[in-house]
Write a protein that holds these residues in place. Structure first.
Motif, PDB file in Angstrom:
ATOM      1  N   UNK A 121     114.298  50.254  65.903  1.00 20.58           N
ATOM      2  CA  UNK A 121     115.199  50.942  65.066  1.00 20.58           C
ATOM      3  C   UNK A 121     115.952  51.804  66.177  1.00 20.58           C
ATOM      4  N   UNK A 122     115.290  52.351  67.071  1.00 22.52           N
ATOM      5  CA  UNK A 122     115.992  53.118  67.976  1.00 22.52           C
ATOM      6  C   UNK A 122     116.898  52.145  69.102  1.00 22.52           C
ATOM      7  N   UNK A 123     116.402  51.077  68.968  1.00 21.68           N
ATOM      8  CA  UNK A 123     116.855  50.079  70.293  1.00 21.68           C
ATOM      9  C   UNK A 123     118.439  49.659  69.795  1.00 21.68           C
ATOM     10  N   UNK A 178     108.559  45.407  58.417  1.00 18.43           N
ATOM     11  CA  UNK A 178     109.024  46.856  58.717  1.00 18.43           C
ATOM     12  C   UNK A 178     110.127  46.719  59.759  1.00 18.43           C
ATOM     13  N   UNK A 179     110.091  45.748  60.481  1.00 20.23           N
ATOM     14  CA  UNK A 179     111.323  45.483  61.681  1.00 20.23           C
ATOM     15  C   UNK A 179     112.505  45.193  60.794  1.00 20.23           C
ATOM     16  N   UNK A 180     112.231  44.324  59.846  1.00 18.32           N
ATOM     17  CA  UNK A 180     113.530  44.053  59.015  1.00 18.32           C
ATOM     18  C   UNK A 180     114.139  45.056  58.263  1.00 18.32           C
ATOM     19  N   UNK A 181     113.373  46.006  57.741  1.00 18.39           N
ATOM     20  CA  UNK A 181     113.632  47.233  56.934  1.00 18.39           C
ATOM     21  C   UNK A 181     114.465  48.055  58.095  1.00 18.39           C
ATOM     22  N   UNK A 182     113.806  48.240  59.114  1.00 14.10           N
ATOM     23  CA  UNK A 182     114.322  49.131  60.374  1.00 14.10           C
ATOM     24  C   UNK A 182     115.927  48.958  60.566  1.00 14.10           C
ATOM     25  N   UNK A 227     121.707  39.557  68.259  1.00 12.80           N
ATOM     26  CA  UNK A 227     121.044  38.634  69.288  1.00 12.80           C
ATOM     27  C   UNK A 227     119.808  39.687  69.860  1.00 12.80           C
ATOM     28  N   UNK A 228     120.345  40.705  70.348  1.00 16.07           N
ATOM     29  CA  UNK A 228     119.209  41.542  70.930  1.00 16.07           C
ATOM     30  C   UNK A 228     118.075  42.051  70.000  1.00 16.07           C
ATOM     31  N   UNK A 229     118.518  42.238  68.641  1.00 14.08           N
ATOM     32  CA  UNK A 229     117.535  42.676  67.878  1.00 14.08           C
ATOM     33  C   UNK A 229     116.599  41.601  67.592  1.00 14.08           C
TER      34      UNK A 229
END
Length: 240
Positions: A121-123, A178-182, A227-229
């Motif tokens: 999320x912060x990334x 969770x990552x997709x939601x973020x 891409x970075x995500x």
């Protein structure tokens, strides 16, 4: 032989328009440093909370060190704003509601979700601010780049999350969701900031006398963010 006539000189911008341009750029830099400062402050507070959820003293200490790093970055950004004649509290205030809303909507259920939030999320937000910093002055860009530099945070988070998945593989599915939601929440927040803060958006699109990104470059920028995500999720052992 007669000397060719000089071409008609380009009119110099008026003092008033130059002042307006300088004022707009100053506001843009203040916004950039302000949003970064509040992001670092909220990151410190969130990591301090996450440390309390860590399973053992080793992980608690590691998260506490990450939190301390965020606080140090906040102080550096505050010092730069002070040099510009702006109180850090004033620079941060426009972003409080947006950031607080993001954190209220993304409260981690456990320490693993907290790690994924800190990394993914912060990334996304940090990648966006790095892209913006390409269009500011050299000193500001150097500060932003240094503040956003990875000093071991990513390695700790990736190692901890992968170890947890090896120990209990079923958590991977939950963390992937969770990552997709973020990422959805983070992108929505970035779009909201771009709409609400003209000065911040103006860094990217440019202004009279200062070039910005064209539509093609903006498209490439968002492709790089995506891409970075995907790469971050893969490093964690999660599907994007």
């Amino acid at each position: 032989m007669s000397t060719p006539a000089d071409p008609t000189p380009t009119p110099e911008p008026s003092t008033e328009s130059s002042a307006e341009s300088s004022s707009a750029y100053r506001a843009a830099v203040t916004d950039l440093l302000g949003v970064l400062a509040y992001g670092e402050l909220r990151g410190f507070l969130q990591l301090a909370k996450d440390a309390e959820l860590a399973p053992d003293l080793r992980h608690q200490a590691a998260l506490a060190q990450l939190a301390a790093h965020e606080l140090g970055n906040y102080r550096r950004l505050g010092e730069r704003l002070t040099d510009l004649g702006v109180a850090v509290e004033d620079a941060m205030q426009p972003f409080v509601a947006s950031f607080d809303g993001f954190h209220e909507r993304t409260v981690p259920a456990d320490w693993l979700e907290g790690l994924v939030k800190a990394y993914v999320g912060e990334g996304i937000a940090q990648d966006f601010y790095r892209e913006i910093s390409a269009y500011v002055d050299e000193d500001t860009r150097a500060l932003v780049t240094d503040v956003l530099a990875d000093t071991g945070q990513a390695e700790f988070i990736v190692t901890a999350v992968r170890a947890a998945i090896r120990q209990e593989p079923r958590v991977a599915g939950r963390l992937a969701l969770w990552g997709r939601r973020l990422v959805g929440e983070a992108i929505t927040q970035a779009q909201r900031l771009g709409v609400e803060r003209d000065a911040l958006a103006g860094i990217l699109v440019g202004a009279p006398g200062r070039a910005g990104a064209d539509l093609a470059e903006l498209g490439r920028m968002f492709a790089r963010l995506t891409d970075e995500h995907t790469n971050r999720m893969a490093r964690l052992g999660l599907s994007a």
